[in-house]
Design a protein around this motif. Structure first.
Motif, PDB file in Angstrom:
ATOM      1  N   THR A  20       0.794  -1.036  -0.137  1.00 41.24           N
ATOM      2  CA  THR A  20       0.238  -0.166  -0.202  1.00 41.24           C
ATOM      3  C   THR A  20       1.046   1.593  -0.350  1.00 41.24           C
ATOM      4  O   THR A  20       0.794   2.245  -0.716  1.00 41.24           O
ATOM      5  N   ALA A  21       1.579   0.777   0.928  1.00 43.74           N
ATOM      6  CA  ALA A  21       3.008   2.448   1.287  1.00 43.74           C
ATOM      7  C   ALA A  21       3.381   3.055  -0.467  1.00 43.74           C
ATOM      8  O   ALA A  21       3.480   3.735  -0.918  1.00 43.74           O
ATOM      9  N   LEU A  24       1.584   4.179  -2.854  1.00 37.04           N
ATOM     10  CA  LEU A  24       0.802   5.458  -2.857  1.00 37.04           C
ATOM     11  C   LEU A  24       1.995   6.462  -3.226  1.00 37.04           C
ATOM     12  O   LEU A  24       2.188   7.298  -3.775  1.00 37.04           O
ATOM     13  N   TRP A  27       2.461   6.899  -6.940  1.00 41.10           N
ATOM     14  CA  TRP A  27       0.849   8.119  -6.941  1.00 41.10           C
ATOM     15  C   TRP A  27       1.442   8.955  -6.944  1.00 41.10           C
ATOM     16  O   TRP A  27       1.280   9.600  -8.098  1.00 41.10           O
ATOM     17  N   ALA A  28       2.271   9.355  -5.830  1.00 43.52           N
ATOM     18  CA  ALA A  28       2.909  10.184  -5.378  1.00 43.52           C
ATOM     19  C   ALA A  28       3.748  10.707  -6.624  1.00 43.52           C
ATOM     20  O   ALA A  28       3.149  11.870  -6.780  1.00 43.52           O
TER      21      ALA A  28
END
Length: 64
Positions: A20-21, A24, A27-28
């Motif tokens: 998950t990290a 994310l 995506w950032a």
């Protein structure tokens, strides 16, 4: 954030925090890389007088 009972709905019945990290983070990065190019292109399309007019209108709205 979700209760442990909801982990049953996940793949492998675990929350997979590392994945998950990482997603994310990806995506950032995917959002931050094109941002300067897009903002520069947008800024080129506006003249200095148009920017000043928008700034003046924003200042007027704040005072009223």
């Amino acid at each position: 954030m979700l209760p442990d009972a909801m982990a049953v709905a996940e793949i492998g019945e675990s929350w997979r925090h590392l994945e998950t990290a990482l997603m994310l983070g990806l995506w950032a990065v995917a959002g931050f890389l094109p941002a300067p190019l897009v903002l520069r292109r947008m800024a080129r399309r506006q003249s200095g007088s148009a920017v000043e007019e928008q700034r003046r209108k924003a200042a007027q709205q704040r005072t009223t």
